[in-house]
Design an enzyme around this catalytic site. Structure first.
Site, mmCIF file in Angstrom:
data_model
loop_
_atom_site.group_PDB
_atom_site.id
_atom_site.type_symbol
_atom_site.label_atom_id
_atom_site.label_comp_id
_atom_site.label_asym_id
_atom_site.label_seq_id
_atom_site.Cartn_x
_atom_site.Cartn_y
_atom_site.Cartn_z
ATOM 1 N N GLU A 122 -14.126 74.565 53.476
ATOM 2 C CA GLU A 122 -13.176 74.728 53.227
ATOM 3 C C GLU A 122 -12.370 73.628 52.964
ATOM 4 O OE1 GLU A 122 -9.029 77.289 52.465
ATOM 5 O OE2 GLU A 122 -8.937 76.145 54.022
ATOM 6 N N SER A 138 -10.244 71.094 51.259
ATOM 7 C CA SER A 138 -9.055 71.066 51.227
ATOM 8 C C SER A 138 -8.038 70.815 52.042
ATOM 9 C CB SER A 138 -7.951 71.723 50.074
ATOM 10 O OG SER A 138 -7.134 71.282 50.255
ATOM 11 N N ASN A 168 -4.436 66.945 59.122
ATOM 12 C CA ASN A 168 -5.538 66.953 59.375
ATOM 13 C C ASN A 168 -6.538 68.385 59.151
ATOM 14 O OD1 ASN A 168 -5.961 64.572 59.822
ATOM 15 N ND2 ASN A 168 -5.522 65.110 61.753
ATOM 16 N N LYS A 169 -7.517 68.500 58.671
ATOM 17 C CA LYS A 169 -7.815 70.036 58.597
ATOM 18 C C LYS A 169 -7.725 70.675 59.361
ATOM 19 C CE LYS A 169 -10.092 73.419 56.197
ATOM 20 N NZ LYS A 169 -8.697 74.419 55.238
ATOM 21 N N VAL A 170 -8.790 70.637 60.961
ATOM 22 C CA VAL A 170 -8.606 71.425 62.254
ATOM 23 C C VAL A 170 -7.380 70.100 63.068
ATOM 24 C CG1 VAL A 170 -9.952 71.542 64.478
ATOM 25 C CG2 VAL A 170 -10.889 71.662 62.116
#
Length: 336
Positions: free
Chosen positions: A139, A141, A330-332
């Site tokens: 993913e 986004s 942030n994504k993670v």
């Protein structure tokens, strides 16, 4: 975000085409086990998916489910009794220490531990006894869409195998087509109301409340819109004081025993001057937005949130923002 939301149907189809034996084995194990407690371990969107799973387990299996405050394990070191517990974690990355550590704790204490995780090679997947991949793919986004929908689906799949319920299984088989239809649902009427908005309340109840929570989070993440989610049963308490002329409300009136009350709430809020966006199936005459449905009412929240995601991506751009790059996020995210 838009592309990934539209692709959710294909991700769900991929998930449903895989791991059938593993889900069946888990369902068999759960039917044969005696659980005194059930607990979910998750953050953010994954916690909202856990709330949906909790509703299914409580409504269908009659087991009480608690959402774990992870700091009880990671910071307070509370002596929680793990034996006789079912612990289910949901995560996209499976990386955050405050999700991994409680699952490891429960497993070491004799609990049955399950991880529904997109990264099957993650620390969370290794920590759990039963690790099942979401199969949402990478993913890009920051705002989760397809992985959230895959999480909801995996939770429903777990319950369908546990309960051996034919209607729920048939509904899952038809879910990809329902999601494709949801992604084509026209919610452009919401843009006129929400593009200039400064705040919004998102309302659901029962099995639709988790998607109200998720929608409120996405409003904040992708449109910098101050949004709060409330149960339709709670909004008449303190939150009512905030509602004045033109105040926007998005109400998810999915099928089921809570629908009539939510439709009535929409009428009452209109009478108070609120700018109501009632999302309801096409048989509800007072609806403002068409709410897509599945072949099984308990799966309606999954298709409903997909229609919302498509609108939310367009709303972000209408407000001059980039839905793929929310500020400060942030994504993670790794918390302890």
């Amino acid at each position: 975000m838009l592309e990934e939301a539209v692709s959710a149907a294909d991700c769900v189809a991929l998930q449903l085409a895989n791991d059938a034996d593993r889900y069946a084995a888990l369902g068999h194990h759960l039917r044969g086990a005696s659980f005194h407690n059930a607990v979910t371990v998750a953050r953010g969107s994954s916690d909202h998916a856990s709330s949906y799973l909790a509703y299914l387990i409580m409504a269908r299996m009659g087991r009480l489910v608690t959402s774990l405050p992870m700091s009880l394990v990671t910071l307070y070191k509370a002596p929680l009794q793990a034996s006789g517990t079912l612990a289910i974690s949901i995560s996209q990355s499976g990386q955050s220490p405050d999700v991994v550590e409680p699952v490891r704790y429960f497993r070491q204490g004799g609990a049955t531990t399950v991880a529904l995780v997109n990264d099957i090679d993650s620390p969370l997947a290794r920590a759990a006894e039963w690790a099942l991949p979401l199969r949402a793919g990478k993913e890009q986004s920051v705002a989760a869409t397809k992985s959230f929908i895959a999480s909801l689906t995996a939770g429903a799949r777990l319950v369908a195998e546990w309960q051996q319920d034919a209607e729920l299984k048939d509904g899952l088989a038809a879910l990809p087509d329902a999601l494709r239809q949801a992604a084509r649902t026209d919610w452009s009427a919401a843009l006129e109301v929400l593009a200039p908005a400064r705040n919004i309340m998102v309302v659901g109840r029962g099995i639709s409340f988790p998607i109200a929570l998720e929608a409120a989070l996405k409003f904040k993440e992708t449109s910098s819109l101050q949004a709060e989610a409330f149960s339709g049963a709670e909004i008449k308490h303190g939150p009512m004081a905030l509602i004045d002329e033109g105040y926007p409300l998005l109400i998810f009136a999915t099928r089921g025993p809570t629908q009539a009350g939510l439709v009535a709430l929409a009428d009452e809020m209109r009478g108070r001057g609120a700018r109501v966006l009632l999302a309801a199936p096409t048989d509800i005459a007072s609806r403002d937005l068409d709410l897509p449905v599945s072949t099984c009412a308990d799966l309606d929240p999954i298709v409903a949130i997909n229609a919302f995601y498509v609108m939310a991506a367009h709303l972000s751009k209408a407000r001059g923002l980039d839905p793929d790059k929310p500020r400060h996020l942030n994504k993670v995210t790794k918390t302890h």
